[in-house]
Design a protein around this motif. Structure first.
Motif, mmCIF file in Angstrom:
data_model
loop_
_atom_site.group_PDB
_atom_site.id
_atom_site.type_symbol
_atom_site.label_atom_id
_atom_site.label_comp_id
_atom_site.label_asym_id
_atom_site.label_seq_id
_atom_site.Cartn_x
_atom_site.Cartn_y
_atom_site.Cartn_z
ATOM 1 N N SER A 68 -5.847 2.960 -3.169
ATOM 2 C CA SER A 68 -5.508 1.692 -2.527
ATOM 3 C C SER A 68 -6.692 1.116 -1.770
ATOM 4 O O SER A 68 -6.876 -0.108 -1.700
ATOM 5 C CB SER A 68 -4.318 1.896 -1.586
ATOM 6 N N ARG A 69 -7.531 1.993 -1.212
ATOM 7 C CA ARG A 69 -8.733 1.528 -0.497
ATOM 8 C C ARG A 69 -9.732 0.904 -1.471
ATOM 9 O O ARG A 69 -10.342 -0.129 -1.184
ATOM 10 C CB ARG A 69 -9.359 2.720 0.237
ATOM 11 N N ARG B 167 0.841 -1.188 0.000
ATOM 12 C CA ARG B 167 0.000 0.000 0.000
ATOM 13 C C ARG B 167 0.884 1.248 0.000
ATOM 14 O O ARG B 167 2.009 1.243 0.520
ATOM 15 C CB ARG B 167 -0.904 0.036 1.234
ATOM 16 N N TYR B 168 0.358 2.317 -0.571
ATOM 17 C CA TYR B 168 1.040 3.603 -0.587
ATOM 18 C C TYR B 168 0.160 4.584 0.164
ATOM 19 O O TYR B 168 -0.850 5.076 -0.355
ATOM 20 C CB TYR B 168 1.303 4.059 -2.030
ATOM 21 N N GLU B 169 0.530 4.819 1.414
ATOM 22 C CA GLU B 169 -0.290 5.638 2.289
ATOM 23 C C GLU B 169 0.258 7.052 2.360
ATOM 24 O O GLU B 169 1.468 7.253 2.526
ATOM 25 C CB GLU B 169 -0.327 5.034 3.699
ATOM 26 N N ALA C 161 -8.488 -2.458 -2.424
ATOM 27 C CA ALA C 161 -8.655 -3.411 -1.330
ATOM 28 C C ALA C 161 -10.087 -3.933 -1.273
ATOM 29 O O ALA C 161 -10.320 -5.121 -1.009
ATOM 30 C CB ALA C 161 -8.255 -2.754 -0.012
#
Length: 812
Positions: free
Chosen positions: A738-739, A650-652, A742
């Motif tokens: 990314s969410r 993930r890239y947060e 997911a």
């Protein structure tokens, strides 16, 4: 060590045609790498020897003088305005910078009016010419310096046109820490003849005065001091050294002080033997004792620092106590001063490891300790003393007392080492005869003293402590023969297989090269100030780099805790030289302080910096952006940790990284929640500190945090076609991609093969406030059949419903 070409030429006769470039190549080829060649006088032009023919006061300024000079006999006089107080009488010779001349630092001299009078150039001082610190007056040539033709270039008149070699002398070659040792190498490599230095004291000796009558020496610790000699020179006058000596010292990086101190430094750089001059009046009782210091004993060294000593320190004492730290630094109480008239000259041999311990403990590293730490020739001690005594007497106007006090309890003798020419040929792969071996060793000062046919016995002088075995002699022969002339042959013995290495570093390198980046290898050191500019949080171990006790340079004063400062500096150097499209990476170790541990924690790390444009065809490409650097990181993760980890990473968003742009930076988070690194745009404030005008994008990944990828599982190519469906919807603007991915992958969907985002649309006229439009592409495939539309529609419908429910999205 720095070596001056003209100084070397004084010590060796070389064949015609051998120049500085040839000498540098020969030394480097023989294992004495010339790391840099510096041409002196290259930034000086248009300055010549001139003669004063008339001088008169300036009509409009009391402190200025009008000086008429000529630069050739019978030439027309030219008027120059001069503000120096020491303009010589007519007939005196000066140094004239003609109009158009260039001085050090790029200063150009032109004709100009000074207080209403036109001045054709200027008369120069030492500082203006870069040959000294004197700026109180102009240079007036006297004595030997004045015996040069008018109009001669100052570089030729004063010997300023020279070359300096910066030689990386190996630690096991103490004989090459002086010009004579390097000259010996050149004589052997280039076919020259070595000249010896003049140590004849006959003309400067006062036979009526004996040094033994005025000075006594005793050694209490012969293990730490193998030899100590003392000479006495009386009737000296302290003053500036002659220009030729000052020029040579400055060329090797030593600041001239006065004629007496300069001589000791000069002989050290000439012969490699450190010396020290004591003011005899300040040696109590005329007695020198070499002993270990007592715990807690104190002395003030030449740098005016009061130092506490330990029993491991070796000191030179007079009747009252320590006057010098042996081999490291002299004492302030016994130093040569302006009123010094008699000098006690020390030349000694001190045990290397003890000197090294003292220098490190006190952080006192000097040219003297550097040589003692590597070992000086005990049998060259007296010769260096005689050489220095002769120069002291000649340059200081004194006389040398007869004899020398020489305490040498256990004289060192040359060792004998045998060499077999047949063995030399076997090890080197070169057909070496006994004559070849003898010729090479004789040339380098290792004479053959016994020839037994298949075996030669060599006497190794004490200035070569590195030669103790047959293989050492073979290496000497091969050095002189030329490593580059050795033929390539396959080894006869099989090589044992190497143990399996951790693949993460080589895989990271291969992946980043494949991504279009160039590998950069930087020092493992960094500037603490540069690291501080990244503004790491106080509890971050990267904010507290480990200081290096004896750094090579100011910007290498600490072990690096991040790879990015050196990479940004490399990018800045490229941009300054016109290379605007730069993509650099480095794979190396960073060093983080470890609580309670004496050694730092080493972490394997990969980092990169990109700036400029993408490759274009017929026209410039588009500027690089965040997604270019993110793509490099994804390729790195895939190669090192495997496709599953790369896909699930993930890239947060990370707004607390002070060195990255808050709107274009992210933490790289692995599937298990571990933060493995960062990626983003370099913050504009940090860019400004590196003078980087264009946007830069950077990443840094902790390779030790990545799980090593498992073995690659080969799979057959798909036999059946794929079907693609798109889904477009509105969702809250703060929901990251990314969410969304997911949620799509939250429940196993066996037919779903690939997910990719196509659009992030935020036009305020077409998108509801606080939302964004997204377009995603989903690919479906079955490994054993061609899918029907009904199967795909069912799978796609389940995913769309999940998106709408989980994210509160609205389908477009």
């Amino acid at each position: 060590m720095r070596a001056v070409w003209s100084w070397l030429r004084d010590l060796v006769d070389l064949p015609a045609g051998v120049g500085p470039a040839d000498a540098a190549a020969a030394l480097t080829g023989a294992g004495l790498e010339v790391e840099e060649t510096i041409e002196l006088g290259g930034d000086l032009s248009g300055v010549v020897v001139a003669q004063v023919v008339r001088r008169r006061p300036h009509p409009n300024a009391d402190k200025l003088t009008l000086v008429e000079v000529i630069d050739r006999d019978g030439g027309a006089a030219v008027e120059v305005v001069c503000g120096a107080p020491n303009v010589p009488d007519p007939g005196g010779r000066v140094l004239w910078a003609r109009p158009g001349a260039t001085l050090p630092g790029g200063v150009r001299i032109d004709a100009r009016a000074v207080r209403g009078v036109q001045s054709a150039g200027m008369l120069c001082s030492e500082r203006e010419l870069g040959i000294g610190d004197d700026h109180d007056g102009i240079v007036v040539l006297r004595g030997r310096d004045a015996d040069v033709p008018l109009g001669q270039d100052v570089r030729d008149a004063l010997g300023l046109r020279d070359v300096v070699f910066d030689v990386g002398v190996p630690a096991n070659r103490p004989d090459c820490n002086g010009h004579l040792g390097l000259a010996r190498e050149l004589a052997a490599l280039c076919g020259g003849r070595l000249r010896d230095v003049d140590v004849d004291l006959g003309a400067v000796t006062d036979a009526a005065v004996r040094v033994a009558d005025r000075v006594a020496v005793s050694i209490e610790d012969p293990d730490r001091c193998a030899r100590y000699t003392a000479r006495l020179i009386d009737g000296l006058t302290v003053g500036p050294s002659p220009r030729w000596l000052r020029r040579r010292l400055e060329a090797v990086g030593v600041r001239p002080i006065n004629n007496l101190v300069d001589v000791t430094n000069y002989v050290m750089f000439e012969l490699g033997q450190p010396l020290h001059a004591f003011d005899l009046r300040r040696i109590a009782g005329g007695r020198i004792v070499v002993r270990r210091a007592r715990d807690g004993e104190r002395m003030t060294t030449l740098d005016d620092v009061d130092r506490a000593l330990t029993a491991d320190d070796l000191v030179i004492c007079d009747a009252n106590g320590p006057v010098a730290l042996a081999g490291v630094m002299g004492g302030a109480d016994s130093e040569v001063r302006d009123d010094t008239r008699s000098v006690l000259l020390e030349s000694a041999h001190f045990e290397p490891t003890g000197i090294r311990r003292t220098a490190r403990r006190l952080n006192l590293h000097s040219e003297s300790s550097h040589r003692f730490e590597r070992g000086v020739d005990p049998n060259g001690v007296d010769r260096a003393s005689a050489r220095a005594a002769k120069l002291l007497a000649e340059l200081g106007g004194g006389r040398v007392a007869a004899g020398v006090v020489d305490v040498y309890p256990r004289p060192a003798a040359p060792v004998r080492v045998a060499i077999r020419p047949a063995r030399a040929a076997q090890l080197t792969g070169v057909d070496l005869t006994a004559a070849d071996v003898r010729r090479s060793l004789d040339a380098i000062g290792l004479p053959v003293v016994r020839d037994a046919g298949d075996r030669l016995e060599v006497e190794v002088p004490t200035f070569r402590p590195d030669v103790t075995r047959e293989v050492d002699l073979i290496e000497e022969v091969l050095r002189l023969y030329g490593f580059d002339k050795v033929p390539a042959t396959l080894p006869r013995d099989a090589i044992a297989p190497r143990g399996q290495r951790d693949p993460r570093e080589p895989r990271a390198r291969a992946a980043l090269v494949a991504a279009g980046l160039d590998e950069c290898v930087c020092y493992a050191f960094a500037s603490p100030e540069r690291i501080a500019e990244f503004r790491f949080p106080a509890d971050d171990p990267r904010a507290a780099p480990i200081a290096i006790r004896n750094p090579l340079r100011a910007d290498h004063a600490a072990l690096r805790t991040t790879l990015l400062p050196n990479l940004l500096a490399a990018v800045a150097r490229n941009l300054a030289r016109g290379n605007h499209d730069v993509r650099l990476f480095e794979v190396g170790h960073v060093f983080l302080p470890a609580d309670g541990e004496p050694l730092p924690e080493e972490r394997r790390t990969a980092a990169g910096v990109l700036t400029g444009r993408r490759a274009g065809w017929l026209q410039p490409g588009e500027p690089l952006d965040f997604f270019d650097v993110k793509g490099a990181v994804e390729r790195l993760l895939h190669a090192v940790a495997g496709g599953d980890v790369a896909a699930a990473a993930r890239y947060e968003a990370a707004s607390d990284l002070a060195y990255l742009h808050p709107g274009a930076s992210a933490l790289v988070v692995l599937p298990d929640g571990t933060a493995a690194g960062v990626v983003g745009e370099v913050h504009p404030d940090l860019r400004d500190r590196y003078d980087l005008s264009a946007p830069c994008f950077a990443f840094e990944i902790d390779l030790d945090a990545l799980p090593p990828a498992g073995p690659v599982q080969m799979q057959p190519l798909p036999r059946f076609p794929a079907i693609t469906r798109d889904v477009s919807f509105f969702v809250a603007a703060d929901v990251p991609a990314s969410r969304v991915e997911a949620v799509i992958r939250a429940e196993p969907e066996p037919l779903l093969e690939q997910v990719s985002v196509l659009e992030d649309y935020r036009d305020p006229q077409r998108v509801p406030a606080g939302q964004k439009g997204m377009l995603w592409s989903l690919t479906y495939r079955a490994p054993d059949r061609t899918l029907t539309d009904a199967e795909v529609d069912a799978a796609h419908g389940r995913i769309v419903r999940r998106l709408l429910d989980a994210l509160g999205a609205r389908q477009r």
